[in-house]
Motif scaffolding. Sequence first.
Motif, PDB file in Angstrom:
ATOM      1  N   TRP A  49       7.610 -16.732   0.877  1.00 50.55           N
ATOM      2  CA  TRP A  49       6.624 -15.769   1.366  1.00 50.55           C
ATOM      3  C   TRP A  49       5.596 -15.434   0.297  1.00 50.55           C
ATOM      4  O   TRP A  49       4.399 -15.293   0.599  1.00 50.55           O
ATOM      5  N   ILE A  50       6.005 -15.328  -0.960  1.00 50.49           N
ATOM      6  CA  ILE A  50       5.049 -15.085  -2.041  1.00 50.49           C
ATOM      7  C   ILE A  50       4.018 -16.218  -2.077  1.00 50.49           C
ATOM      8  O   ILE A  50       2.811 -15.980  -2.176  1.00 50.49           O
ATOM      9  N   ALA A  51       4.486 -17.450  -1.969  1.00 47.22           N
ATOM     10  CA  ALA A  51       3.585 -18.611  -1.975  1.00 47.22           C
ATOM     11  C   ALA A  51       2.681 -18.605  -0.742  1.00 47.22           C
ATOM     12  O   ALA A  51       1.488 -18.930  -0.841  1.00 47.22           O
ATOM     13  N   TYR A  52       3.235 -18.249   0.402  1.00 46.48           N
ATOM     14  CA  TYR A  52       2.438 -18.245   1.640  1.00 46.48           C
ATOM     15  C   TYR A  52       1.338 -17.195   1.576  1.00 46.48           C
ATOM     16  O   TYR A  52       0.195 -17.462   1.958  1.00 46.48           O
ATOM     17  N   PHE A  53       1.669 -16.010   1.060  1.00 41.80           N
ATOM     18  CA  PHE A  53       0.652 -14.967   0.938  1.00 41.80           C
ATOM     19  C   PHE A  53      -0.395 -15.320  -0.125  1.00 41.80           C
ATOM     20  O   PHE A  53      -1.528 -14.840  -0.048  1.00 41.80           O
ATOM     21  N   ALA A  54      -0.049 -16.147  -1.090  1.00 42.00           N
ATOM     22  CA  ALA A  54      -1.050 -16.630  -2.053  1.00 42.00           C
ATOM     23  C   ALA A  54      -2.034 -17.564  -1.342  1.00 42.00           C
ATOM     24  O   ALA A  54      -3.223 -17.586  -1.662  1.00 42.00           O
ATOM     25  N   MET A  55      -1.526 -18.311  -0.362  1.00 40.81           N
ATOM     26  CA  MET A  55      -2.369 -19.233   0.383  1.00 40.81           C
ATOM     27  C   MET A  55      -3.170 -18.500   1.466  1.00 40.81           C
ATOM     28  O   MET A  55      -4.334 -18.814   1.710  1.00 40.81           O
ATOM     29  N   PHE A  56      -2.547 -17.513   2.107  1.00 43.20           N
ATOM     30  CA  PHE A  56      -3.192 -16.749   3.179  1.00 43.20           C
ATOM     31  C   PHE A  56      -2.953 -15.257   2.950  1.00 43.20           C
ATOM     32  O   PHE A  56      -2.091 -14.645   3.583  1.00 43.20           O
ATOM     33  N   PRO A  57      -3.708 -14.650   2.017  1.00 41.58           N
ATOM     34  CA  PRO A  57      -3.449 -13.250   1.648  1.00 41.58           C
ATOM     35  C   PRO A  57      -3.617 -12.253   2.791  1.00 41.58           C
ATOM     36  O   PRO A  57      -3.027 -11.175   2.760  1.00 41.58           O
ATOM     37  N   ASP A  58      -4.404 -12.610   3.794  1.00 42.72           N
ATOM     38  CA  ASP A  58      -4.641 -11.696   4.916  1.00 42.72           C
ATOM     39  C   ASP A  58      -3.877 -12.117   6.169  1.00 42.72           C
ATOM     40  O   ASP A  58      -4.236 -11.722   7.283  1.00 42.72           O
ATOM     41  N   TYR A  59      -2.808 -12.894   6.011  1.00 39.23           N
ATOM     42  CA  TYR A  59      -2.013 -13.352   7.153  1.00 39.23           C
ATOM     43  C   TYR A  59      -1.540 -12.161   7.975  1.00 39.23           C
ATOM     44  O   TYR A  59      -1.040 -11.171   7.422  1.00 39.23           O
TER      45      TYR A  59
END
Length: 130
Positions: A49-59
């Motif tokens: 999830w940390i990596a995903y939010f780095a890719m899409f911070p406004d998910y």
Amino acid sequence: MEISVVLDFINAINSSDVDRMYGLMAENHLFIDSQDNRMNGKENMKQAWIAYFAMFPDYKIEINDLVKKDSLICVFGYASGTYKDIKTNDNSNYWRIPAAWTAVVLDNKLKQWQVYADNLIVADIINRNK
């Protein structure tokens, strides 16, 4: 009670609050993505999830409907995000797609979270920005 765990998890996702998400997951949490890739364990998921939010911070997850049957909770709506928060004049790095999620809650913890979505547009945005 199970529905409140799922709604809390979605609110944590929408706030990018990985610590709160971590606290809602069972130790043996199972995540299944839309390509049927599986990841086990809340420690692994915290890093994912940390990596995903780095890719899409406004998910974000938008909920249109929610259905519960026994321990299974189904959520229907939309997922959206902007790749690495890179804004363009034509908004080409932003996506919003119909999506569904299933959740299994046991002992007030999220045991399983599965995503159902056609992520072709998301993959195209990632590949275009490499």
